[in-house]
Design a protein around this motif. Structure first.
Motif, short mmCIF file in Angstrom:
data_model
loop_
_atom_site.label_atom_id
_atom_site.label_comp_id
_atom_site.label_asym_id
_atom_site.label_seq_id
_atom_site.Cartn_x
_atom_site.Cartn_y
_atom_site.Cartn_z
N SER A 1 -7.75 -2.44 2.41
CA SER A 1 -6.63 -1.67 1.86
C SER A 1 -7.01 -0.53 0.94
N ILE B 1 -1.47 -0.17 -4.52
CA ILE B 1 -3.23 -0.65 -4.04
C ILE B 1 -4.05 0.56 -4.39
N LYS C 1 0.89 -1.33 0.03
CA LYS C 1 -0.10 0.00 -0.05
C LYS C 1 0.96 1.35 -0.01
#
Length: 461
Positions: free
Chosen positions: A378, A339, A334
């Motif tokens: 996420s 992401i 992330k």
């Protein structure tokens, strides 16, 4: 380096999904992906920090010269510890609740279960076992509850073909019950910790869908059972002679343990402290009560027999390490921005919670349900909370439909394939269940339960 980190995460997902084939423990894979990912991230830290956290990094330097050491210090203090803290909250909560279960179990507080389910009528036994599993997994932990109920089931049913049906139903009930509350499954706990959901709203919205997710396939499985079942009334293998607690003492301990867990959401709402602190507080009180009730045995050194199944001891440790590894691995990816890029594509081209729920459910049939949940959690921050949300519509606000859909979808997907949940993996190892058999005999019924739950979810979400 972003591509390398993404490749490591994807390879970890493949190994987790194929654990039955490769015989590589998924907890080891998750820990490896998480630790190696952060080592590689910090080695190329300057590029990542300047692209993702340039403003915060300048404030951190406060006029000092930007060096490689300064970048590493910023990552270690301002980025890495944030993800360690989030993972530690979940792991410490699991550690506390599982220890509570062990203390209660070691003192015979759950012995009423084997007495309560005594019947030779197969369907009545099925509903008794799964009802207890559903209720316990909503209040304890679904993996711990699954193993405990499977041990009870094995002590009652000698025939393996019948144990496969009953064990499958226990897994369905554990996954469904765990999805009902914020403390019943690590996914709900993560959502609660990040303030994506509140405990009461979450449970109220998922009550009927989770009941359908459990009851519909259980009813269909019951039709495959004979009218009566052979039962063996024998002592459970993990009970010993090192507890002499009477009935009222066991009731007190059960009240302190389970009642304390029920109080944790209220504790969090009042203090705003992390839920794991409430769990450790309950554990400390129960621990003191345990030592008071067993003080004579402790003095005469009779507490020597360990009644806990090794499968549960090692399974608990592996589960906590797996949760830690997955949260660190997804966190490092992330931080590269990969992401966020994927989330923007989904927002642009899909932008539908129900379609996303179907995708999440499909992934969780073959990938572990917690790994699937963390991947999709996420994608977004909580609208109106600290951080920048990729979408500001109500689906991503606190108690939004997206967060509840994740919890329901991963539970439903984990019911379809035995490898899709940690509860299913525990069952597969204890009874040597084949993936193909589970899908044919149980997965299709679980799919019907998923559809029924989705219909109810449309009215409650």
């Amino acid at each position: 380096m972003t591509l390398i980190l993404v490749a490591i995460l994807l390879m970890a997902f493949v190994l987790i999904s194929t654990e039955k084939i490769t015989n590589v423990n998924k907890a080891a894979v998750a820990i490896f992906a998480g630790t190696v990912g952060w080592v590689l991230y910090i080695c190329w830290g300057t590029d990542f920090v300047t692209s993702q956290h340039n403003g915060e990094y300048v404030d951190f330097l406060n006029g000092a010269v930007a060096t490689s050491t300064a970048v590493k210090q910023y990552i270690a203090q301002e980025i890495f510890l944030k993800y360690v803290g989030r993972a530690a909250e979940v792991v410490l909560f699991l550690l506390a609740t599982m220890t509570i279960v062990e203390i209660l179990n070691n003192n015979g507080c759950f012995d009423f279960i084997s007495s309560w389910v005594k019947t030779r009528k197969s369907r009545r036994l099925l509903w008794a076992l799964t009802s207890v599993t559903f209720l316990l997994s909503a209040n304890l932990d679904n993996v711990t509850t699954t193993v405990m109920m499977l041990v009870i089931m094995r002590s009652l049913i000698p025939t393996r073909s019948q144990r496969l049906i009953y064990g499958s139903a226990i897994v369905l009930a554990a996954n469904s019950g765990g999805a009902l509350t914020v403390i019943g499954d690590p996914t709900g706990l993560v959502l609660w910790n990040m303030e994506a959901v509140t405990a009461s709203n979450f449970s109220f919205s998922l009550l009927l869908p989770c009941i359908a997710l459990w009851a519909v396939p259980t009813f269909l499985l019951g039709r495959a059972l004979p009218e009566r079942v052979d039962i063996e009334w024998r002592q459970m293998p993990y009970r010993g002679d090192d507890t002499n607690l009477n009935v009222w003492q066991r009731v007190v301990m059960l009240f302190v343990g389970i009642g304390g867990l029920w109080f944790i959401p209220t504790f969090h709402n009042i203090t705003k402290l992390s839920p794991f602190l409430g769990a450790t507080c309950v554990l400390s009180v129960l621990w003191v009560v345990n030592e008071i009730f067993n003080r004579k045995l402790m003095r005469i050194d009779k507490m020597t027999s360990n009644r806990k199944p090794l499968a549960l001891q090692y399974g608990v440790i592996q589960m906590m390490l797996f949760v830690l590894g997955i949260m660190l691995a997804i966190g490092v990816v992330k931080e590269t921005g990969a992401i966020g890029w994927l989330a923007n594509i989904c927002d642009k081209h899909i932008h539908n919670v129900w379609i996303m729920g179907g995708i999440i459910g499909i992934f969780s049939t073959v990938l572990d349900n917690f790994a699937t949940a963390m991947s999709f959690i996420s994608f977004h921050a909580v609208s109106g909370m600290e951080g920048t949300a990729l979408s500001t519509i109500t689906d991503y606000a606190q108690n939004g439909a997206y967060w509840k859909m994740i919890s329901f979808a991963v539970a439903a997907g984990g019911n379809i394939m035995v490898i899709g949940s940690m509860s299913g993996i525990a069952f597969m190892k204890m009874e040597h269940v084949r993936v193909g058999w589970f899908f044919r005999k149980v997965g299709v019924n679980a799919l019907i339960g998923w559809i029924a739950g989705l219909i109810l979810l449309a009215f409650t979400i």
